[in-house]
Design a protein around this motif. Sequence first.
Motif, PDB file in Angstrom:
ATOM      1  N   SER A  47       0.834  -1.200   0.000  1.00 55.14           N
ATOM      2  CA  SER A  47       0.000   0.000   0.000  1.00 55.14           C
ATOM      3  C   SER A  47       0.871   1.253   0.000  1.00 55.14           C
ATOM      4  O   SER A  47       2.033   1.218   0.367  1.00 55.14           O
ATOM      5  N   ARG A  51      -5.105   4.705   4.237  1.00 57.20           N
ATOM      6  CA  ARG A  51      -6.426   4.212   3.847  1.00 57.20           C
ATOM      7  C   ARG A  51      -6.309   2.872   3.128  1.00 57.20           C
ATOM      8  O   ARG A  51      -7.110   1.959   3.367  1.00 57.20           O
ATOM      9  N   GLU A  52      -5.308   2.735   2.258  1.00 57.03           N
ATOM     10  CA  GLU A  52      -5.126   1.464   1.561  1.00 57.03           C
ATOM     11  C   GLU A  52      -4.788   0.340   2.540  1.00 57.03           C
ATOM     12  O   GLU A  52      -5.265  -0.783   2.395  1.00 57.03           O
ATOM     13  N   TRP A  54      -5.736   0.161   5.657  1.00 61.98           N
ATOM     14  CA  TRP A  54      -6.981  -0.147   6.374  1.00 61.98           C
ATOM     15  C   TRP A  54      -7.895  -0.988   5.501  1.00 61.98           C
ATOM     16  O   TRP A  54      -8.447  -1.990   5.954  1.00 61.98           O
ATOM     17  N   ASP A  55      -8.062  -0.579   4.240  1.00 61.67           N
ATOM     18  CA  ASP A  55      -8.968  -1.302   3.348  1.00 61.67           C
ATOM     19  C   ASP A  55      -8.485  -2.723   3.086  1.00 61.67           C
ATOM     20  O   ASP A  55      -9.291  -3.653   3.023  1.00 61.67           O
ATOM     21  N   LYS A  56      -7.162  -2.923   2.952  1.00 63.54           N
ATOM     22  CA  LYS A  56      -6.646  -4.267   2.679  1.00 63.54           C
ATOM     23  C   LYS A  56      -6.642  -5.158   3.908  1.00 63.54           C
ATOM     24  O   LYS A  56      -6.772  -6.374   3.796  1.00 63.54           O
ATOM     25  N   GLY A  59     -10.939  -4.185   5.491  1.00 66.18           N
ATOM     26  CA  GLY A  59     -11.986  -4.211   4.482  1.00 66.18           C
ATOM     27  C   GLY A  59     -12.539  -2.821   4.264  1.00 66.18           C
ATOM     28  O   GLY A  59     -12.472  -1.953   5.143  1.00 66.18           O
ATOM     29  N   ASP A  60     -13.087  -2.605   3.081  1.00 65.42           N
ATOM     30  CA  ASP A  60     -13.643  -1.294   2.751  1.00 65.42           C
ATOM     31  C   ASP A  60     -14.962  -1.106   3.487  1.00 65.42           C
ATOM     32  O   ASP A  60     -15.886  -1.895   3.341  1.00 65.42           O
ATOM     33  N   SER A  61     -15.028  -0.071   4.302  1.00 65.73           N
ATOM     34  CA  SER A  61     -16.247   0.181   5.071  1.00 65.73           C
ATOM     35  C   SER A  61     -16.323   1.662   5.401  1.00 65.73           C
ATOM     36  O   SER A  61     -15.456   2.452   5.049  1.00 65.73           O
ATOM     37  N   SER A  64     -13.388   3.189   7.439  1.00 65.94           N
ATOM     38  CA  SER A  64     -12.139   3.675   6.844  1.00 65.94           C
ATOM     39  C   SER A  64     -12.163   5.196   6.724  1.00 65.94           C
ATOM     40  O   SER A  64     -11.142   5.850   6.926  1.00 65.94           O
ATOM     41  N   ASP A  65     -13.329   5.769   6.436  1.00 70.03           N
ATOM     42  CA  ASP A  65     -13.437   7.229   6.383  1.00 70.03           C
ATOM     43  C   ASP A  65     -13.253   7.848   7.766  1.00 70.03           C
ATOM     44  O   ASP A  65     -12.630   8.895   7.908  1.00 70.03           O
TER      45      ASP A  65
END
Length: 164
Positions: A47, A51-52, A54-56, A59-61, A64-65
């Motif tokens: 990454s 943010r990347e 966290w998403d990896k 998961g994207d949720s 993450s924001d």
Amino acid sequence: MPIILGMCRDQNIVNSHRQYQSRIFNFFCLLRSTCSLIGRLCGMTGSSSYREIWDKSVGDSVWSDVVVAFCMSKPLLSLLCLSIILADSFHSLFLTAGFDGWTRIQVLLLVTGTSLLPLCLIKKMNFLAPFSFVGIVAIVFTAIVMAVRYLDGSYALPSGRYVQ
């Protein structure tokens, strides 16, 4: 600071200052290990941003924001603190130099707009390296002057040259 602590007669002030130094040291140790961990996670996940990572890993949720907003608030609040400190310092300097018409808010906006904002907008910091060296030289010079003053007795109690 050791010179000032040596001049303090109140042991409570000395103890509270040592506790404060200990907290700052612990904070920077935690900050260093956190930054190191983020760097290692970037390498492990391939990454390039928090943010990347966290998403990896999670998961994207929506979270993450929230995490990104929280992580962005720390440097923004640090910048605000730096602006306030610089504005207070420059306001005092302006008053000493005879510029009585400047309010603290005006100095805050002036310092932030003319020095901090351009630094925040710089994409590559490599041209600041010579100025960093000048800062290091100034700090070393200040430390040497303080050591000379301490060793020659200028700060000695009760008859030192700079003790009133």
